[in-house]
Design a protein around this motif. Structure first.
Motif, PDB file in Angstrom:
ATOM      1  N   GLY A  84      63.729  83.688  27.493  1.00  0.00           N
ATOM      2  CA  GLY A  84      64.777  82.886  28.110  1.00  0.00           C
ATOM      3  C   GLY A  84      65.067  83.319  29.534  1.00  0.00           C
ATOM      4  N   VAL A  85      65.057  84.634  29.750  1.00  0.00           N
ATOM      5  CA  VAL A  85      65.275  85.172  31.105  1.00  0.00           C
ATOM      6  C   VAL A  85      64.184  84.668  32.053  1.00  0.00           C
ATOM      7  CG1 VAL A  85      65.323  87.277  32.499  1.00  0.00           C
ATOM      8  CG2 VAL A  85      66.503  87.225  30.291  1.00  0.00           C
ATOM      9  N   TYR A  86      62.937  84.681  31.553  1.00  0.00           N
ATOM     10  CA  TYR A  86      61.820  84.234  32.395  1.00  0.00           C
ATOM     11  C   TYR A  86      61.941  82.750  32.741  1.00  0.00           C
ATOM     12  CZ  TYR A  86      57.122  83.061  33.918  1.00  0.00           C
ATOM     13  OH  TYR A  86      56.051  82.599  34.642  1.00  0.00           O
ATOM     14  N   LEU A  87      62.267  81.916  31.747  1.00  0.00           N
ATOM     15  CA  LEU A  87      62.376  80.478  32.019  1.00  0.00           C
ATOM     16  C   LEU A  87      63.569  80.170  32.906  1.00  0.00           C
ATOM     17  CD1 LEU A  87      60.624  78.085  31.253  1.00  0.00           C
ATOM     18  CD2 LEU A  87      60.080  80.125  29.971  1.00  0.00           C
ATOM     19  N   LYS A  88      64.641  80.957  32.784  1.00  0.00           N
ATOM     20  CA  LYS A  88      65.779  80.751  33.677  1.00  0.00           C
ATOM     21  C   LYS A  88      65.376  81.063  35.112  1.00  0.00           C
ATOM     22  CE  LYS A  88      70.659  81.793  34.414  1.00  0.00           C
ATOM     23  NZ  LYS A  88      71.877  82.426  33.871  1.00  0.00           N
ATOM     24  N   ALA A  89      64.622  82.140  35.290  1.00  0.00           N
ATOM     25  CA  ALA A  89      64.129  82.488  36.632  1.00  0.00           C
ATOM     26  C   ALA A  89      63.209  81.399  37.174  1.00  0.00           C
ATOM     27  CB  ALA A  89      63.402  83.828  36.587  1.00  0.00           C
ATOM     28  N   GLU A  90      62.306  80.880  36.309  1.00  0.00           N
ATOM     29  CA  GLU A  90      61.378  79.830  36.731  1.00  0.00           C
ATOM     30  C   GLU A  90      62.137  78.554  37.124  1.00  0.00           C
ATOM     31  OE1 GLU A  90      57.343  79.730  36.314  1.00  0.00           O
ATOM     32  OE2 GLU A  90      58.351  81.353  37.381  1.00  0.00           O
ATOM     33  N   ASP A  97      66.518  77.949  44.341  1.00  0.00           N
ATOM     34  CA  ASP A  97      67.473  79.065  44.378  1.00  0.00           C
ATOM     35  C   ASP A  97      66.696  80.376  44.251  1.00  0.00           C
ATOM     36  OD1 ASP A  97      69.599  77.343  44.576  1.00  0.00           O
ATOM     37  OD2 ASP A  97      70.008  77.291  42.431  1.00  0.00           O
ATOM     38  N   PHE A  98      65.974  80.715  45.321  1.00  0.00           N
ATOM     39  CA  PHE A  98      65.047  81.837  45.259  1.00  0.00           C
ATOM     40  C   PHE A  98      65.744  83.177  45.037  1.00  0.00           C
ATOM     41  CE2 PHE A  98      62.949  78.794  48.327  1.00  0.00           C
ATOM     42  CZ  PHE A  98      62.105  78.257  47.375  1.00  0.00           C
ATOM     43  N   GLU A  99      66.938  83.339  45.653  1.00  0.00           N
ATOM     44  CA  GLU A  99      67.634  84.622  45.507  1.00  0.00           C
ATOM     45  C   GLU A  99      68.052  84.862  44.057  1.00  0.00           C
ATOM     46  OE1 GLU A  99      68.326  82.342  47.739  1.00  0.00           O
ATOM     47  OE2 GLU A  99      68.158  83.248  49.733  1.00  0.00           O
ATOM     48  N   PHE A 100      68.632  83.825  43.412  1.00  0.00           N
ATOM     49  CA  PHE A 100      69.033  83.973  42.009  1.00  0.00           C
ATOM     50  C   PHE A 100      67.810  84.118  41.112  1.00  0.00           C
ATOM     51  CE2 PHE A 100      73.008  81.923  43.519  1.00  0.00           C
ATOM     52  CZ  PHE A 100      73.891  82.897  43.072  1.00  0.00           C
ATOM     53  N   LEU A 102      65.066  85.564  41.916  1.00  0.00           N
ATOM     54  CA  LEU A 102      64.617  86.945  42.096  1.00  0.00           C
ATOM     55  C   LEU A 102      65.422  87.903  41.231  1.00  0.00           C
ATOM     56  CD1 LEU A 102      62.738  88.866  43.644  1.00  0.00           C
ATOM     57  CD2 LEU A 102      64.477  88.992  45.438  1.00  0.00           C
ATOM     58  N   VAL A 103      66.727  87.658  41.127  1.00  0.00           N
ATOM     59  CA  VAL A 103      67.595  88.498  40.292  1.00  0.00           C
ATOM     60  C   VAL A 103      67.122  88.481  38.842  1.00  0.00           C
ATOM     61  CG1 VAL A 103      69.903  88.695  39.287  1.00  0.00           C
ATOM     62  CG2 VAL A 103      69.639  88.290  41.741  1.00  0.00           C
ATOM     63  N   PHE A 104      66.790  87.295  38.329  1.00  0.00           N
ATOM     64  CA  PHE A 104      66.392  87.193  36.922  1.00  0.00           C
ATOM     65  C   PHE A 104      64.955  87.645  36.696  1.00  0.00           C
ATOM     66  CE2 PHE A 104      70.205  84.649  36.863  1.00  0.00           C
ATOM     67  CZ  PHE A 104      70.765  85.018  35.652  1.00  0.00           C
ATOM     68  N   TYR A 105      64.089  87.514  37.702  1.00  0.00           N
ATOM     69  CA  TYR A 105      62.750  88.097  37.574  1.00  0.00           C
ATOM     70  C   TYR A 105      62.866  89.623  37.459  1.00  0.00           C
ATOM     71  CZ  TYR A 105      60.343  83.717  38.771  1.00  0.00           C
ATOM     72  OH  TYR A 105      59.849  82.442  38.779  1.00  0.00           O
ATOM     73  N   HIS A 106      63.749  90.210  38.272  1.00  0.00           N
ATOM     74  CA  HIS A 106      63.963  91.658  38.204  1.00  0.00           C
ATOM     75  C   HIS A 106      64.560  92.057  36.850  1.00  0.00           C
ATOM     76  CE1 HIS A 106      62.805  93.474  41.979  1.00  0.00           C
ATOM     77  NE2 HIS A 106      63.368  92.503  42.655  1.00  0.00           N
ATOM     78  N   ARG A 107      65.488  91.239  36.354  1.00  0.00           N
ATOM     79  CA  ARG A 107      66.115  91.545  35.060  1.00  0.00           C
ATOM     80  C   ARG A 107      65.071  91.518  33.949  1.00  0.00           C
ATOM     81  NH1 ARG A 107      71.530  88.380  33.712  1.00  0.00           N
ATOM     82  NH2 ARG A 107      72.086  89.563  35.590  1.00  0.00           N
ATOM     83  N   GLY A 108      64.200  90.507  34.003  1.00  0.00           N
ATOM     84  CA  GLY A 108      63.140  90.413  32.997  1.00  0.00           C
ATOM     85  C   GLY A 108      62.150  91.555  33.101  1.00  0.00           C
ATOM     86  N   HIS A 109      61.837  91.949  34.335  1.00  0.00           N
ATOM     87  CA  HIS A 109      60.905  93.064  34.538  1.00  0.00           C
ATOM     88  C   HIS A 109      61.483  94.360  33.982  1.00  0.00           C
ATOM     89  CE1 HIS A 109      57.705  95.372  36.311  1.00  0.00           C
ATOM     90  NE2 HIS A 109      58.555  96.090  37.015  1.00  0.00           N
ATOM     91  N   LYS A 110      62.784  94.487  34.078  1.00  0.00           N
ATOM     92  CA  LYS A 110      63.439  95.682  33.532  1.00  0.00           C
ATOM     93  C   LYS A 110      63.371  95.676  32.004  1.00  0.00           C
ATOM     94  CE  LYS A 110      67.790  98.269  33.731  1.00  0.00           C
ATOM     95  NZ  LYS A 110      69.188  98.280  34.233  1.00  0.00           N
ATOM     96  N   LEU A 111      63.491  94.473  31.421  1.00  0.00           N
ATOM     97  CA  LEU A 111      63.437  94.359  29.961  1.00  0.00           C
ATOM     98  C   LEU A 111      62.030  94.565  29.420  1.00  0.00           C
ATOM     99  CD1 LEU A 111      65.711  91.207  29.463  1.00  0.00           C
ATOM    100  CD2 LEU A 111      66.263  93.543  28.771  1.00  0.00           C
ATOM    101  N   ARG A 112      61.043  93.929  30.077  1.00  0.00           N
ATOM    102  CA  ARG A 112      59.657  93.998  29.618  1.00  0.00           C
ATOM    103  C   ARG A 112      58.746  94.307  30.801  1.00  0.00           C
ATOM    104  NH1 ARG A 112      58.586  91.403  24.789  1.00  0.00           N
ATOM    105  NH2 ARG A 112      56.534  92.379  25.010  1.00  0.00           N
ATOM    106  N   GLN A 123      57.223  88.755  43.152  1.00  0.00           N
ATOM    107  CA  GLN A 123      56.436  88.596  44.372  1.00  0.00           C
ATOM    108  C   GLN A 123      56.620  87.212  44.981  1.00  0.00           C
ATOM    109  OE1 GLN A 123      54.557  90.737  46.064  1.00  0.00           O
ATOM    110  NE2 GLN A 123      54.803  92.481  44.729  1.00  0.00           N
ATOM    111  N   LYS A 124      56.512  86.168  44.162  1.00  0.00           N
ATOM    112  CA  LYS A 124      56.567  84.816  44.733  1.00  0.00           C
ATOM    113  C   LYS A 124      57.978  84.459  45.200  1.00  0.00           C
ATOM    114  CE  LYS A 124      57.141  82.040  40.481  1.00  0.00           C
ATOM    115  NZ  LYS A 124      56.500  81.052  39.594  1.00  0.00           N
ATOM    116  N   ALA A 125      59.007  84.957  44.486  1.00  0.00           N
ATOM    117  CA  ALA A 125      60.377  84.695  44.921  1.00  0.00           C
ATOM    118  C   ALA A 125      60.666  85.390  46.244  1.00  0.00           C
ATOM    119  CB  ALA A 125      61.368  85.146  43.851  1.00  0.00           C
ATOM    120  N   GLN A 126      60.210  86.636  46.372  1.00  0.00           N
ATOM    121  CA  GLN A 126      60.414  87.370  47.617  1.00  0.00           C
ATOM    122  C   GLN A 126      59.685  86.697  48.772  1.00  0.00           C
ATOM    123  OE1 GLN A 126      62.490  90.305  47.987  1.00  0.00           O
ATOM    124  NE2 GLN A 126      62.262  89.352  49.989  1.00  0.00           N
TER     125      GLN A 126
END
Length: 491
Positions: A84-90, A97-100, A102-112, A123-126
């Motif tokens: 869900g975190v990944y799809l929200k980021a996508e 909304d690239f900044e938001f 990026l926040v959820f991509y980072h959150r997902g990366h922390k989880l998995r 990378q792509k959001a940045q």
């Protein structure tokens, strides 16, 4: 199947509609897949995996609002549900909304952290943010011009950054001034949609038409303006991902480079191969899967034209390129072609007796199978890889992923056993994050097996590790699961 439901309600099971939706998604029939997932949700409302699957379809169709709505619904009960975190980021990324995002991509990366998707997302959001507002390194400040502009604060007007995408406003009968350059850029970005935009703009000039109303009462003028605004915002979104001039420049440079390479092999072939592989991987990591795929295919064509004398480890290099192509295709959703390339990598690795290449191929084959829900085949590939795993971290991840596949297959005893092996490997390398992940997997498996006391014990250990890591989302999710396990243990 879902077209024949009528008013009698769903006629098949939840799993049947889910499987039907998955097959339609793989075929690219996203609208039909949405129908199947929606029917499945009638049977099991708020099923998070189904919501994520439907969100994925909406992303593919460009319906970012519904994609975000489903992604957020999948996180209602568990904020750390990584899918869900990944799809929200996508969805946020698709909305611009690239900044938001990026926040959820980072959150997902922390989880998995082991999942490639979150690294690509970061990378792509940045990159999109840099293209939109400019990176600090690309800005050169000069002390020229009239600096009094910055002291004019009494007029109450705020200046918006030029790089930020904002909807364009059009008044009836007012034509925006357009430069040939901006129109050319817009035409390149919109492609076939550009003619639609021109048609809508012509309709605005018909005063009698725009005064009319739809059957629902909506004014035609508002409808047309909304369509044009949407196309303008999408143009800005695509421009921010990568400017046109950069695309043209990259194409010209690449053509020059490859024409020269095909004619005359470089003086140092090894360096050329290594540099090319680095560039292919960098493109994929930055989210440019199409660019990575194109370059990998060009490099392969070049290498295939060289002799064994020029490249002594030619088959090894070709296997590596098949791996790169497979990974790019997987990111583009072309799973069958991705699997075909990873299997070619495996064939070359076995033929040349290259254990590292074989391990890489089995890893990727397992990822493809897991991605498309063929968990048993993923298990078979990853279990073959076990003897080839070298580092403790690799074993920890491998045991964990095999265990998760068994959990998906509802083979809870095997899931628990592999979770325990993952935990033991994590203990050996003293990796607290993987100790946490493995403990949760064992606890979930024990809970499904009805071993509630063991489940409580492992959830408690996982909770302690989450507190040590100061991972609040993990801590909240574990506390919720722990309460359920304690309640069932007390029954």
């Amino acid at each position: 199947m879902s077209d024949n439901e009528g008013d009698q309600g769903p006629k098949s099971s939840f799993s049947t509609y889910m499987a039907e939706g998955d097959q339609l998604f793989l075929k690219g029939e996203y609208d039909k897949a949405i129908e199947s997932y929606s029917t499945a949700l009638i049977l099991q409302a708020d099923d998070r995996n189904c919501l994520v699957a439907r969100s994925k379809c909406y992303v593919k169709m460009g319906d970012s609002d519904n994609a975000l709505r489903d992604a957020e619904a999948s996180l209602k009960e568990d904020k750390d549900f990584f899918k869900g975190v990944y799809l929200k980021a996508e969805a946020l990324y698709t909305m611009g909304d690239f900044e938001f995002a990026l926040v959820f991509y980072h959150r997902g990366h922390k989880l998995r952290p082991e999942l490639h998707e979150f690294r690509l997302g970061i990378q792509k959001a940045q990159e999109a943010i840099d293209n939109s507002v400019g990176s600090p390194s690309s800005v050169k400040l000069e002390n020229k011009g009239d600096l009094s502009f910055f002291h004019k604060v009494d007029d109450g007007k705020k200046v918006r950054p030029k790089g930020i995408a904002q909807p364009l406003r059009r008044d009836l009968g007012q034509q925006n001034q357009k430069t040939p350059k901006s129109e050319k850029t817009s035409k390149q970005l919109l492609g076939e949609l550009y003619s639609d935009k021109e048609y809508l703009e012509k309709l605005l000039k018909d005063e009698d038409l725009v005064r009319g109303k739809m059957r629902g009462g909506e004014r035609l003028q508002d409808l047309i303006l909304n369509c044009i605004t949407y196309l303008d915002t999408r143009t800005e979104f695509w421009r921010q991902q990568k400017p046109i001039y950069a695309r043209e420049r990259d194409r010209k440079l690449m053509r020059q480079k490859w024409n020269k390479t095909r004619q005359n092999p470089p003086s140092d072939p090894t360096r050329f191969v290594l540099k090319s592989l680095e560039e292919i991987d960098a493109a994929l990591t930055s989210g440019n899967a199409e660019g990575s795929l194109k370059k990998a295919r060009e490099v392969m064509k070049t290498i295939q034209g060289w002799s064994e004398e020029t490249v002594p480890n030619k088959k090894d290099v070709l296997g590596n390129l098949h791996s790169c192509i497979g990974n790019a295709l997987m990111e583009l959703g072309e799973m069958d072609k991705a699997l075909e390339n990873h299997q070619k990598d495996l064939v070359l690795a076995r033929k040349c007796k290259l254990p590292e290449s074989r391990s890489r191929a089995l890893d990727n084959i397992g990822r493809v199978y897991a991605r498309i829900g063929k968990f048993q085949l993923a298990i078979e590939a990853w279990e073959e890889k076990i003897l080839l795993a070298r580092s403790g971290l690799e074993k920890t991840w491998l045991f964990h992923e095999i265990g998760r596949c068994y959990l998906e297959l509802k083979r809870y005893a095997e899931a628990r056993d592999y979770g325990a092996r993952s935990l033991a490997a994590a203990d050996e390398i003293v990796d607290e994050k993987w100790q946490l992940n493995a403990s949760v997997l064992v606890a979930q498996s024990e809970l499904k097996l009805g071993n509630f006391k063991s489940s409580v014990s492992h959830f408690e250990k996982a909770l302690d590790r989450a507190k040590l890591l100061q991972d609040d989302p993990a801590k909240d999710a574990i506390q919720k699961a722990l309460r359920e396990a304690r309640q069932r243990s007390a029954q």
